[in-house]
Design a protein around this motif. Sequence first.
Motif, PDB file in Angstrom:
ATOM      1  N   TRP A  50       0.839  -1.196   0.000  1.00 26.50           N
ATOM      2  CA  TRP A  50       0.000   0.000   0.000  1.00 26.50           C
ATOM      3  C   TRP A  50       0.878   1.251   0.000  1.00 26.50           C
ATOM      4  N   GLY A  51       1.920   1.244   0.806  1.00 25.02           N
ATOM      5  CA  GLY A  51       2.823   2.388   0.880  1.00 25.02           C
ATOM      6  C   GLY A  51       3.560   2.641  -0.427  1.00 25.02           C
ATOM      7  N   ARG A  52       3.993   1.560  -1.112  1.00 30.11           N
ATOM      8  CA  ARG A  52       4.662   1.727  -2.414  1.00 30.11           C
ATOM      9  C   ARG A  52       3.715   2.349  -3.433  1.00 30.11           C
ATOM     10  N   GLU A  53       2.448   1.940  -3.408  1.00 26.90           N
ATOM     11  CA  GLU A  53       1.457   2.545  -4.306  1.00 26.90           C
ATOM     12  C   GLU A  53       1.285   4.034  -3.991  1.00 26.90           C
ATOM     13  N   ILE A  64       3.569   6.020  -2.646  1.00 21.18           N
ATOM     14  CA  ILE A  64       4.788   6.691  -3.115  1.00 21.18           C
ATOM     15  C   ILE A  64       4.662   7.000  -4.604  1.00 21.18           C
ATOM     16  N   ASP A  65       4.236   6.002  -5.378  1.00 23.45           N
ATOM     17  CA  ASP A  65       4.080   6.207  -6.824  1.00 23.45           C
ATOM     18  C   ASP A  65       3.015   7.256  -7.125  1.00 23.45           C
ATOM     19  N   ARG A  66       1.917   7.196  -6.379  1.00 28.33           N
ATOM     20  CA  ARG A  66       0.799   8.099  -6.616  1.00 28.33           C
ATOM     21  C   ARG A  66       1.168   9.554  -6.334  1.00 28.33           C
TER      22      ARG A  66
END
Length: 119
Positions: free
Chosen positions: A101-104, A106-108
Amino acid sequence: MSGKRSGPYICGIDAAMDVVGGKWKALILWELEAHGVRRFGELRRGLPGVSEKMLIQQLRELEEDGIVSREIYREVPPKVEYRLTELGSALNHALGPLGAWGRERIDRIGAARVHPLPA
C-alpha cells in the motif's frame, strides 16, 4: 515476552502498532528479513539516518517483544548478531500488504527517495 508494553489494547491494530510503532522498527524488520543476520554496524549502515542511540533502543524493544533475537559471541572485540525470531518473521509477513500500500502511495504522490529503501 516480557516487554514493558502490555496493553490494555482497543483492538489488534493497536497491539500491533505498539510493537512496530515509530520510524525505525519496520525498517529494522525489513533489513533483517532481507539479510537474515546482521551485526549492529551492518544494521546502522543499512538504515541511513538512524542514530546509534535510537537503533540500540529500538533493537532492545524488539528483543523485549520477542521479535528480534540477539546473540553475543565471546570474542575480542565482542561480536553481536541480530536476527528475526519466528514471531518477527510472522510480523514482517503481516506487514507486507501495508508495504505494498505504501509503495502505491509513493508512486501516486511521487515521493520516492533518490536512493529508495524498499518497504
